[in-house]
Design a protein around this motif. Structure first.
Motif, PDB file in Angstrom:
ATOM      1  N   GLU A 175      54.021  51.964  22.389  1.00 59.57           N
ATOM      2  CA  GLU A 175      52.865  51.329  23.013  1.00 59.57           C
ATOM      3  C   GLU A 175      52.110  50.417  22.051  1.00 59.57           C
ATOM      4  O   GLU A 175      51.500  49.423  22.474  1.00 59.57           O
ATOM      5  N   ARG A 176      52.169  50.727  20.765  1.00 60.11           N
ATOM      6  CA  ARG A 176      51.560  49.819  19.787  1.00 60.11           C
ATOM      7  C   ARG A 176      52.442  48.588  19.590  1.00 60.11           C
ATOM      8  O   ARG A 176      51.928  47.468  19.478  1.00 60.11           O
ATOM      9  N   TYR A 177      53.738  48.787  19.534  1.00 59.47           N
ATOM     10  CA  TYR A 177      54.663  47.653  19.438  1.00 59.47           C
ATOM     11  C   TYR A 177      54.445  46.680  20.589  1.00 59.47           C
ATOM     12  O   TYR A 177      54.384  45.457  20.393  1.00 59.47           O
ATOM     13  N   ARG A 178      54.325  47.217  21.797  1.00 64.21           N
ATOM     14  CA  ARG A 178      54.164  46.369  22.991  1.00 64.21           C
ATOM     15  C   ARG A 178      52.765  45.763  23.103  1.00 64.21           C
ATOM     16  O   ARG A 178      52.548  44.877  23.919  1.00 64.21           O
ATOM     17  N   GLY A 179      51.828  46.253  22.308  1.00 63.46           N
ATOM     18  CA  GLY A 179      50.467  45.727  22.351  1.00 63.46           C
ATOM     19  C   GLY A 179      49.610  46.337  23.436  1.00 63.46           C
ATOM     20  O   GLY A 179      48.544  45.804  23.759  1.00 63.46           O
ATOM     21  N   GLU A 180      50.037  47.460  23.983  1.00 60.47           N
ATOM     22  CA  GLU A 180      49.258  48.112  25.046  1.00 60.47           C
ATOM     23  C   GLU A 180      48.016  48.800  24.481  1.00 60.47           C
ATOM     24  O   GLU A 180      46.992  48.890  25.173  1.00 60.47           O
ATOM     25  N   VAL A 181      48.118  49.300  23.255  1.00 60.82           N
ATOM     26  CA  VAL A 181      46.987  49.904  22.554  1.00 60.82           C
ATOM     27  C   VAL A 181      47.066  49.492  21.091  1.00 60.82           C
ATOM     28  O   VAL A 181      48.148  49.207  20.568  1.00 60.82           O
ATOM     29  N   GLU A 182      45.917  49.462  20.441  1.00 57.29           N
ATOM     30  CA  GLU A 182      45.894  49.246  18.996  1.00 57.29           C
ATOM     31  C   GLU A 182      44.651  49.932  18.448  1.00 57.29           C
ATOM     32  O   GLU A 182      43.549  49.399  18.520  1.00 57.29           O
ATOM     33  N   PRO A 183      44.828  51.142  17.903  1.00 58.20           N
ATOM     34  CA  PRO A 183      43.667  51.949  17.505  1.00 58.20           C
ATOM     35  C   PRO A 183      42.980  51.529  16.224  1.00 58.20           C
ATOM     36  O   PRO A 183      41.822  51.894  16.004  1.00 58.20           O
ATOM     37  N   VAL A 184      43.652  50.789  15.352  1.00 63.08           N
ATOM     38  CA  VAL A 184      43.069  50.542  14.027  1.00 63.08           C
ATOM     39  C   VAL A 184      43.129  49.090  13.563  1.00 63.08           C
ATOM     40  O   VAL A 184      42.288  48.678  12.756  1.00 63.08           O
ATOM     41  N   ASP A 185      44.054  48.314  14.014  1.00 62.44           N
ATOM     42  CA  ASP A 185      44.210  46.955  13.519  1.00 62.44           C
ATOM     43  C   ASP A 185      43.557  45.937  14.452  1.00 62.44           C
ATOM     44  O   ASP A 185      43.396  46.197  15.645  1.00 62.44           O
ATOM     45  N   PRO A 186      43.195  44.754  13.941  1.00 65.35           N
ATOM     46  CA  PRO A 186      42.408  43.811  14.735  1.00 65.35           C
ATOM     47  C   PRO A 186      43.164  43.097  15.847  1.00 65.35           C
ATOM     48  O   PRO A 186      42.537  42.558  16.758  1.00 65.35           O
ATOM     49  N   ARG A 187      44.477  43.061  15.776  1.00 68.88           N
ATOM     50  CA  ARG A 187      45.266  42.458  16.865  1.00 68.88           C
ATOM     51  C   ARG A 187      46.361  43.421  17.275  1.00 68.88           C
ATOM     52  O   ARG A 187      46.833  44.222  16.469  1.00 68.88           O
ATOM     53  N   ALA A 188      46.766  43.339  18.530  1.00 66.48           N
ATOM     54  CA  ALA A 188      47.794  44.234  19.061  1.00 66.48           C
ATOM     55  C   ALA A 188      49.082  43.467  19.295  1.00 66.48           C
ATOM     56  O   ALA A 188      49.069  42.287  19.639  1.00 66.48           O
ATOM     57  N   GLY A 189      50.210  44.155  19.131  1.00 67.28           N
ATOM     58  CA  GLY A 189      51.514  43.539  19.358  1.00 67.28           C
ATOM     59  C   GLY A 189      52.431  43.773  18.176  1.00 67.28           C
ATOM     60  O   GLY A 189      52.261  44.729  17.425  1.00 67.28           O
ATOM     61  N   HIS A 190      53.410  42.867  17.995  1.00 64.26           N
ATOM     62  CA  HIS A 190      54.380  43.053  16.920  1.00 64.26           C
ATOM     63  C   HIS A 190      54.766  41.732  16.285  1.00 64.26           C
ATOM     64  O   HIS A 190      54.461  40.657  16.819  1.00 64.26           O
ATOM     65  N   ILE A 191      55.426  41.835  15.151  1.00 63.51           N
ATOM     66  CA  ILE A 191      55.921  40.656  14.445  1.00 63.51           C
ATOM     67  C   ILE A 191      57.040  40.019  15.273  1.00 63.51           C
ATOM     68  O   ILE A 191      57.934  40.723  15.751  1.00 63.51           O
ATOM     69  N   PRO A 192      57.017  38.709  15.450  1.00 65.09           N
ATOM     70  CA  PRO A 192      58.076  38.068  16.237  1.00 65.09           C
ATOM     71  C   PRO A 192      59.472  38.409  15.716  1.00 65.09           C
ATOM     72  O   PRO A 192      59.731  38.354  14.509  1.00 65.09           O
ATOM     73  N   GLY A 193      60.343  38.803  16.637  1.00 67.23           N
ATOM     74  CA  GLY A 193      61.714  39.133  16.300  1.00 67.23           C
ATOM     75  C   GLY A 193      61.952  40.590  15.988  1.00 67.23           C
ATOM     76  O   GLY A 193      63.103  41.023  15.883  1.00 67.23           O
ATOM     77  N   ALA A 194      60.875  41.366  15.827  1.00 70.81           N
ATOM     78  CA  ALA A 194      61.031  42.778  15.485  1.00 70.81           C
ATOM     79  C   ALA A 194      61.514  43.591  16.676  1.00 70.81           C
ATOM     80  O   ALA A 194      61.189  43.300  17.826  1.00 70.81           O
ATOM     81  N   VAL A 195      62.293  44.633  16.380  1.00 70.13           N
ATOM     82  CA  VAL A 195      62.840  45.540  17.385  1.00 70.13           C
ATOM     83  C   VAL A 195      62.078  46.857  17.306  1.00 70.13           C
ATOM     84  O   VAL A 195      61.854  47.389  16.219  1.00 70.13           O
ATOM     85  N   SER A 196      61.684  47.397  18.448  1.00 66.45           N
ATOM     86  CA  SER A 196      60.954  48.661  18.478  1.00 66.45           C
ATOM     87  C   SER A 196      61.873  49.820  18.102  1.00 66.45           C
ATOM     88  O   SER A 196      62.928  50.020  18.715  1.00 66.45           O
ATOM     89  N   ARG A 270      49.569  33.991  11.284  1.00 61.28           N
ATOM     90  CA  ARG A 270      50.772  34.729  11.691  1.00 61.28           C
ATOM     91  C   ARG A 270      50.726  35.008  13.190  1.00 61.28           C
ATOM     92  O   ARG A 270      49.756  35.569  13.695  1.00 61.28           O
ATOM     93  N   HIS A 271      51.785  34.652  13.862  1.00 60.43           N
ATOM     94  CA  HIS A 271      51.872  34.857  15.308  1.00 60.43           C
ATOM     95  C   HIS A 271      52.160  36.325  15.601  1.00 60.43           C
ATOM     96  O   HIS A 271      52.856  37.005  14.852  1.00 60.43           O
ATOM     97  N   VAL A 272      51.614  36.817  16.705  1.00 57.33           N
ATOM     98  CA  VAL A 272      51.850  38.182  17.161  1.00 57.33           C
ATOM     99  C   VAL A 272      52.381  38.147  18.583  1.00 57.33           C
ATOM    100  O   VAL A 272      51.880  37.397  19.426  1.00 57.33           O
ATOM    101  N   ILE A 273      53.408  38.956  18.865  1.00 62.07           N
ATOM    102  CA  ILE A 273      54.043  39.016  20.177  1.00 62.07           C
ATOM    103  C   ILE A 273      53.610  40.318  20.872  1.00 62.07           C
ATOM    104  O   ILE A 273      53.538  41.369  20.234  1.00 62.07           O
ATOM    105  N   THR A 274      53.353  40.233  22.171  1.00 62.36           N
ATOM    106  CA  THR A 274      53.099  41.439  22.953  1.00 62.36           C
ATOM    107  C   THR A 274      54.239  41.615  23.961  1.00 62.36           C
ATOM    108  O   THR A 274      54.996  40.675  24.248  1.00 62.36           O
ATOM    109  N   GLY A 275      54.345  42.817  24.498  1.00 65.29           N
ATOM    110  CA  GLY A 275      55.425  43.123  25.454  1.00 65.29           C
ATOM    111  C   GLY A 275      56.620  43.744  24.792  1.00 65.29           C
ATOM    112  O   GLY A 275      56.689  43.882  23.559  1.00 65.29           O
ATOM    113  N   ALA A 276      57.591  44.111  25.602  1.00 69.11           N
ATOM    114  CA  ALA A 276      58.766  44.836  25.119  1.00 69.11           C
ATOM    115  C   ALA A 276      59.816  43.944  24.493  1.00 69.11           C
ATOM    116  O   ALA A 276      60.700  44.425  23.778  1.00 69.11           O
ATOM    117  N   ASP A 277      59.749  42.650  24.726  1.00 68.97           N
ATOM    118  CA  ASP A 277      60.753  41.726  24.170  1.00 68.97           C
ATOM    119  C   ASP A 277      60.438  41.426  22.708  1.00 68.97           C
ATOM    120  O   ASP A 277      59.275  41.193  22.354  1.00 68.97           O
TER     121      ASP A 277
END
Length: 280
Positions: A175-196, A270-277
């Motif tokens: 859920e943190r990878y997908r950006g659905e929640v982010e309890p501690v960091d200022p932006r939610a999501g993942h590094i582009p190209g990263a796999v959960s 730095r760009h941040v991606i949300t969602g499962a992709d």
């Protein structure tokens, strides 16, 4: 090189009097009471290691929430735990080694080859009916000499390009990878190209690492093989160390991005991606 020692192996070393430095690294995001838990009960002879103050520098947006300490500072801490050159060191926690792996990785990086994670940690020790003790353990000061550079690392620029020629694994919860929640960091999501690849997927229901064959299958499904460069990040470089241990058990090597997402997302460029992709 072995990554793990089981409860029977550690108990046998202790019973036979073989010198073994046992380190308790209880820490969890949102739970600052690791030392209190340790003082209540721990494996006999275990020395407490405070992750936020001994395994990290102070949080810094430029370096992340748990920046790696300098080599001299880490060496001072390791000596305060009683480590001498040539010692066997066993680290554990009570959460499947998700925090103890940080110490395992740092000692490996510092040139200590005989450092192991207690498979199953304190939970497995308790389940075996072995004794526990309370109160602090104050060891004699050790004389270990530490180096640096024993483990592969990458930085934010490397992480940005990693997926173009390799596999970049995100060890945080899905859920943190997908950006659905982010309890501690200022932006939610993942590094582009990263796999959960959540760290919890490395463990069985008892908090022990899955067998090597199962871990190999898990990582193969995520695109990891012996010829593809692999790197791992998490929120602040802690649970990513656990993933690197799991990869090693599976027969793979990987680089750590120490600053991880907490460093990445604090950089507005730095760009941040949300969602499962994974994105690109």
């Amino acid at each position: 090189m072995d990554t793990l020692i089981d409860v029977a192996g550690l108990n046998a070393r202790k019973a036979s009097g073989q010198r073994t430095v046992v380190l308790d690294v209880r820490w969890a995001l949102g739970d600052p009471e690791g030392r209190s838990h340790y003082l209540q009960e721990h494996i006999p002879g275990a020395v407490y290691v405070d992750l936020p103050t001994q395994l990290a520098d102070s949080a810094d947006p430029v370096r992340g929430r748990h920046p790696l300490p300098s080599q001299p500072r880490f060496q001072d801490a390791a000596r305060s735990w009683g480590i001498c050159d040539g010692d066997v060191v066993v680290a554990y926690d009570d959460a499947g080694n998700t925090s103890a792996a940080r110490l395992w990785w740092m000692l490996r990086d510092a040139g200590v080859r005989t450092v192991y994670l207690l498979d199953g940690g304190l939970v497995a020790w308790r389940a075996a009916g072995l004794p526990l003790e309370g109160g602090p353990v104050e060891p004699d000061t050790g004389d270990v000499t530490l180096a640096s550079g024993g483990m592969a690392v990458t930085d934010a620029d490397g992480a940005a390009d990693w997926a173009a020629g390799g596999v970049l694994l995100d060890a945080r919860a899905g859920e943190r990878y997908r950006g659905e929640v982010e309890p501690v960091d200022p932006r939610a999501g993942h590094i582009p190209g990263a796999v959960s690849a959540p760290t919890t997927g490395n463990l069985d229901d008892d908090g022990r690492f899955l067998p090597p064959a199962e871990l190999r299958r898990r990582f193969a499904r995520l695109g990891v093989d012996a010829t593809t460069p692999t790197a791992v990040y998490c929120g602040s470089g802690v649970t990513a160390s656990h993933e690197i241990a799991a990869l090693e058990i599976a027969g793979f090597s990987a680089a750590l991005f120490p600053g991880s997402f907490s460093q990445w997302c604090n950089d507005a460029s730095r760009h941040v991606i949300t969602g499962a992709d994974p994105g690109a």
